[in-house]
Design a protein around this motif. Structure first.
Motif, PDB file in Angstrom:
ATOM      1  N   GLU A  27      24.985  44.198  23.663  1.00  0.00           N
ATOM      2  CA  GLU A  27      23.871  44.408  22.150  1.00  0.00           C
ATOM      3  C   GLU A  27      22.784  44.275  21.807  1.00  0.00           C
ATOM      4  OE1 GLU A  27      28.394  44.364  18.708  1.00  0.00           O
ATOM      5  OE2 GLU A  27      27.076  42.785  19.607  1.00  0.00           O
ATOM      6  N   ASN A  57      28.366  41.525  25.800  1.00  0.00           N
ATOM      7  CA  ASN A  57      29.748  41.475  24.371  1.00  0.00           C
ATOM      8  C   ASN A  57      30.888  41.773  24.956  1.00  0.00           C
ATOM      9  OD1 ASN A  57      30.467  42.478  21.673  1.00  0.00           O
ATOM     10  ND2 ASN A  57      29.877  44.350  22.003  1.00  0.00           N
ATOM     11  N   LYS A  83      28.421  49.838  25.342  1.00  0.00           N
ATOM     12  CA  LYS A  83      29.096  48.625  24.686  1.00  0.00           C
ATOM     13  C   LYS A  83      29.403  47.468  25.619  1.00  0.00           C
ATOM     14  CE  LYS A  83      32.525  52.603  22.607  1.00  0.00           C
ATOM     15  NZ  LYS A  83      33.085  52.457  22.399  1.00  0.00           N
ATOM     16  N   ASN A  87      19.826  44.252  18.976  1.00  0.00           N
ATOM     17  CA  ASN A  87      18.859  44.733  17.405  1.00  0.00           C
ATOM     18  C   ASN A  87      17.581  44.299  17.799  1.00  0.00           C
ATOM     19  OD1 ASN A  87      19.263  45.040  15.292  1.00  0.00           O
ATOM     20  ND2 ASN A  87      18.940  43.329  14.607  1.00  0.00           N
ATOM     21  N   ASN A 103      28.385  37.494  22.639  1.00  0.00           N
ATOM     22  CA  ASN A 103      29.007  36.830  21.870  1.00  0.00           C
ATOM     23  C   ASN A 103      30.440  36.480  21.821  1.00  0.00           C
ATOM     24  OD1 ASN A 103      27.983  38.547  20.122  1.00  0.00           O
ATOM     25  ND2 ASN A 103      28.313  40.594  20.657  1.00  0.00           N
TER      26      ASN A 103
END
Length: 261
Positions: A7, A20, A4, A9, A57
């Motif tokens: 992150e 994050n 966690k 993608n 983030n």
């Protein structure tokens, strides 16, 4: 490993990697450092990834080391582990990975966070970003490649002053000094960062990897050694599919379709 804290993608040949831990301004603990290394290794081995976009983030890019970790006895890995197992491998992987790495500095980048950004191939910054060599404020020395990259980017005198005084450098000043490629308004920063990554992912990324290798070697090579390496890699680039496609597209007056091969 705490997945966690990072992150990732993968979309349109881009690996979007976001630090994050916004509640602590994305400062690094051991899990986050090891997780980032793991994802960089995955990107290197994933043929679908042709560019990497690294950002944070929340309000910060990265505030460096999580001081709570190093001041809590049961959590503290010790500085030897932090440097040799966390930051040094991250910097080495960013520089050795055969994919272009773009740092999208969305907010404050302090300490190791600043130096991780400066190790990337292209650094863009939000107009709300700032850079701080914060080490001297707590009696430490710059690490994470800072003493290697910063003098080369902005010159010895400026780097020395910023590291000793710990001044905060605004995004605009960082661009003026040559620390970053471009400053982008915060309201469109995320979209423009993705556009840049998408653009570079469509380029002849095999040649970009060779360019990165040349830049890495230019840090220590003599002129003669660098010319020899340029010759070797240019001959290799001229045998690539991307070169053939680029020339064909130029002659045919069309947009090239590079594949990174």
């Amino acid at each position: 490993m705490d997945n966690k804290s990072i992150e990732i993608n993968v979309q349109n040949n881009i690996a979007n990697i976001s630090l994050n831990r916004p509640e602590v301004f994305n400062s690094f603990n051991r899990d986050m450092a090891l997780s980032l290394q793991h994802h960089l290794d995955e990107c290197e081995n994933n043929s679908k990834v042709r560019a990497i976009l690294l950002t944070g983030n929340g309000k910060a890019f990265c505030a460096g080391q999580d001081l709570k970790e190093v001041t809590t006895p049961e959590l503290n890995p010790g500085f030897k582990k932090i440097l040799e197992e966390h930051y040094n491998p991250i910097i080495s992987k960013i520089r050795s990975i055969s994919k272009p790495v773009i740092a999208a500095v969305n907010g404050v980048a302090a300490g190791a966070g600043a130096n991780i950004a400066l190790a990337c191939d292209i650094v863009i910054a939000s107009d709300k970003a700032s850079f701080i060599q914060a080490f001297s404020k707590i009696g430490l020395i710059p690490d994470s490649g800072g003493t290697f990259f910063l003098p080369r980017l902005i010159g010895f005198q400026k780097a020395s002053a910023l590291m000793m005084l710990g001044d905060k450098v605004s995004a605009a000043e960082a661009e003026k000094l040559g620390m970053v490629y471009k400053v982008i308004p915060s309201e469109v920063f995320s979209e423009e960062a993705v556009k840049l990554a998408e653009h570079i992912a469509l380029m002849p990324t095999k040649a970009l990897a060779m360019t990165k290798e040349l830049l890495n070697n230019s840090m220590s090579n003599s002129l003669e050694q660098q010319l020899d390496l340029e010759s070797k890699l240019q001959i290799e680039a001229a045998q690539s599919e991307d070169y053939a496609e680029g020339v064909a597209a130029f002659i045919e007056k069309r947009k090239p379709n590079f594949k990174g091969k």
